[in-house]
Design an enzyme around this catalytic site. Structure first.
Site, PDB file in Angstrom:
ATOM      1  N   SER A  19       0.849  -1.289   0.107  1.00  0.00           N
ATOM      2  CA  SER A  19       0.077   0.122   0.064  1.00  0.00           C
ATOM      3  C   SER A  19       0.826   1.191   0.119  1.00  0.00           C
ATOM      4  O   SER A  19       1.878   1.324   0.574  1.00  0.00           O
ATOM      5  CB  SER A  19      -0.826  -0.161   1.122  1.00  0.00           C
ATOM      6  OG  SER A  19      -1.676  -0.988   1.215  1.00  0.00           O
ATOM      7  N   ALA A  98     -13.503   0.949  -6.435  1.00  0.00           N
ATOM      8  CA  ALA A  98     -14.614   0.736  -7.326  1.00  0.00           C
ATOM      9  C   ALA A  98     -14.686  -0.602  -7.663  1.00  0.00           C
ATOM     10  O   ALA A  98     -13.950  -1.322  -7.668  1.00  0.00           O
ATOM     11  CB  ALA A  98     -14.236   1.707  -8.559  1.00  0.00           C
ATOM     12  N   TYR A 158      -9.570   2.481 -16.484  1.00  0.00           N
ATOM     13  CA  TYR A 158      -9.844   3.242 -15.392  1.00  0.00           C
ATOM     14  C   TYR A 158     -11.213   3.782 -15.120  1.00  0.00           C
ATOM     15  O   TYR A 158     -11.668   4.012 -13.901  1.00  0.00           O
ATOM     16  CB  TYR A 158      -8.790   4.218 -15.382  1.00  0.00           C
ATOM     17  CG  TYR A 158      -8.144   5.004 -14.018  1.00  0.00           C
ATOM     18  CD1 TYR A 158      -7.940   4.333 -13.077  1.00  0.00           C
ATOM     19  CD2 TYR A 158      -8.550   6.197 -13.604  1.00  0.00           C
ATOM     20  CE1 TYR A 158      -7.220   4.470 -11.800  1.00  0.00           C
ATOM     21  CE2 TYR A 158      -8.041   6.640 -12.213  1.00  0.00           C
ATOM     22  CZ  TYR A 158      -7.523   5.796 -11.293  1.00  0.00           C
ATOM     23  OH  TYR A 158      -7.033   6.089 -10.127  1.00  0.00           O
ATOM     24  N   LYS A 165     -11.315  10.342  -9.178  1.00  0.00           N
ATOM     25  CA  LYS A 165     -10.324  11.301  -8.912  1.00  0.00           C
ATOM     26  C   LYS A 165     -10.306  12.595  -9.433  1.00  0.00           C
ATOM     27  O   LYS A 165      -9.675  13.307  -8.929  1.00  0.00           O
ATOM     28  CB  LYS A 165      -8.949  10.465  -9.637  1.00  0.00           C
ATOM     29  CG  LYS A 165      -8.636   9.223  -9.209  1.00  0.00           C
ATOM     30  CD  LYS A 165      -8.246   9.041  -7.735  1.00  0.00           C
ATOM     31  CE  LYS A 165      -7.680   7.848  -7.276  1.00  0.00           C
ATOM     32  NZ  LYS A 165      -7.325   7.872  -5.666  1.00  0.00           N
ATOM     33  N   ARG A 195       2.261  -1.256  -8.182  1.00  0.00           N
ATOM     34  CA  ARG A 195       1.341  -2.445  -7.929  1.00  0.00           C
ATOM     35  C   ARG A 195       1.005  -2.175  -6.492  1.00  0.00           C
ATOM     36  O   ARG A 195       1.937  -2.519  -5.432  1.00  0.00           O
ATOM     37  CB  ARG A 195       2.635  -3.711  -8.349  1.00  0.00           C
ATOM     38  CG  ARG A 195       2.835  -3.755  -9.541  1.00  0.00           C
ATOM     39  CD  ARG A 195       3.183  -5.214  -9.954  1.00  0.00           C
ATOM     40  NE  ARG A 195       2.479  -6.250  -9.625  1.00  0.00           N
ATOM     41  CZ  ARG A 195       2.689  -7.528  -9.791  1.00  0.00           C
ATOM     42  NH1 ARG A 195       4.005  -7.999 -10.040  1.00  0.00           N
ATOM     43  NH2 ARG A 195       1.999  -8.493  -9.439  1.00  0.00           N
ATOM     44  N   LEU A 197      -2.736  -3.340  -3.868  1.00  0.00           N
ATOM     45  CA  LEU A 197      -4.044  -4.453  -3.860  1.00  0.00           C
ATOM     46  C   LEU A 197      -4.843  -3.627  -4.809  1.00  0.00           C
ATOM     47  O   LEU A 197      -5.612  -4.058  -5.564  1.00  0.00           O
ATOM     48  CB  LEU A 197      -4.457  -4.520  -2.521  1.00  0.00           C
ATOM     49  CG  LEU A 197      -5.849  -5.314  -2.386  1.00  0.00           C
ATOM     50  CD1 LEU A 197      -5.584  -6.529  -2.590  1.00  0.00           C
ATOM     51  CD2 LEU A 197      -6.269  -5.112  -0.774  1.00  0.00           C
ATOM     52  N   ALA A 198      -5.077  -2.224  -4.654  1.00  0.00           N
ATOM     53  CA  ALA A 198      -6.051  -1.189  -5.552  1.00  0.00           C
ATOM     54  C   ALA A 198      -5.754  -1.269  -6.920  1.00  0.00           C
ATOM     55  O   ALA A 198      -6.628  -1.471  -7.552  1.00  0.00           O
ATOM     56  CB  ALA A 198      -6.102   0.065  -4.820  1.00  0.00           C
TER      57      ALA A 198
END
Length: 258
Positions: A19, A98, A158, A165, A195, A197-198
């Site tokens: 993260s 999302a 995206y 955003k 890279r 998790l999100a």
């Protein structure tokens, strides 16, 4: 010299050691800040255990559950800050989500519920947390969020997160305007692809990273530590004249035309 000794910092959004929020928390700790960490609670307590083990070396003085879709948890988080710290100096907002189905395919087919979820968690949460932090930032403060180039340019896969955003960056400007008279600064860091998790939910994320490595002026992407360093700077008095801004930490990729 950058020194955050005596500053109380709340960091949200740590999920694991990849993260960006984790990189930020490490750099704030290195600069001497007193840390509070929030985690997303779940029924089995898996996230609490995982995050607690990860942040243990940082010795946070507060470790709290906070689901930003739960008003009572937000209220409880900031009541704990008031009761145990008395004031808050730094708020780090690293929250975005999302539905995966809404990050691919035709943007016009974004579901109503998916659109609402993405905007609530990724955008409105900054507004809500800033409002809760405002009365605790009695000596001024710094609020920092994370954004991405997809908020100002169309990026493949995206979709709705780009809209979230864009709303987040607009929120930074409106919050900076509101909170400035209290000497509370609000800024965003637009990080290059990393890279996490999100980001794993974004199709083709590895291709995006490789493209940045080929095109960006520095011929590489960036690290969590580099984003963390920028967050520490924005949290400090060295950035006392900066507010309402989006700072790109992306190896220069944003300036390129192609």
């Amino acid at each position: 010299m950058l020194n955050l000794t005596g500053k109380n910092a709340l960091v949200t959004g740590i999920a694991n050691n990849r993260s960006i929020a984790w990189g930020i928390a490490q750099q704030l700790h290195k600069a001497g800040a007193n840390l509070g960490i929030t985690y997303l609670p779940d029924d089995r307590g898996k996230m609490e255990k995982k995050v607690a083990e990860l942040v243990e070396p940082l010795s946070p003085s507060l470790f709290l559950p906070c689901n930003v879709q739960n008003d009572e948890q937000i209220q409880s988080t900031f009541e704990s800050i008031r009761d145990q710290w008395g004031k808050l100096d730094i708020l780090i907002h690293c929250l975005a989500f999302a539905n995966k189905d809404d990050l691919s395919g035709d943007f016009s087919q974004t579901s109503r519920s998916g659109f609402s979820t993405a905007l609530e968690i990724s955008t409105y949460s900054l507004v809500q947390l800033s409002g809760a932090a405002k009365p605790l930032m009695t000596e001024g403060g710094s609020i920092i969020t994370l954004t991405y180039l997809g908020g100002v340019r169309a990026v493949p896969n995206y979709n709705v997160m780009g809209v979230a955003k864009a709303g987040l960056e607009a929120s930074v400007r409106y919050l900076a305007t509101e909170l400035g008279p209290q000497n509370i600064r609000v800024n965003a860091i637009s990080a290059g692809p990393i890279r996490t998790l999100a980001s794993s939910a974004v199709g083709g994320i590895l291709d995006m990273i490789h493209h940045v490595e080929q095109v960006a002026p520095l011929r590489r992407t960036v690290t969590q530590q580099e984003v963390g360093n920028t967050a520490a700077f924005l949290s400090s008095d060295l950035a006392s004249g900066i507010t309402g801004q989006v700072l790109y930490v992306d190896a220069g990729y944003e300036i390129m035309g192609m």
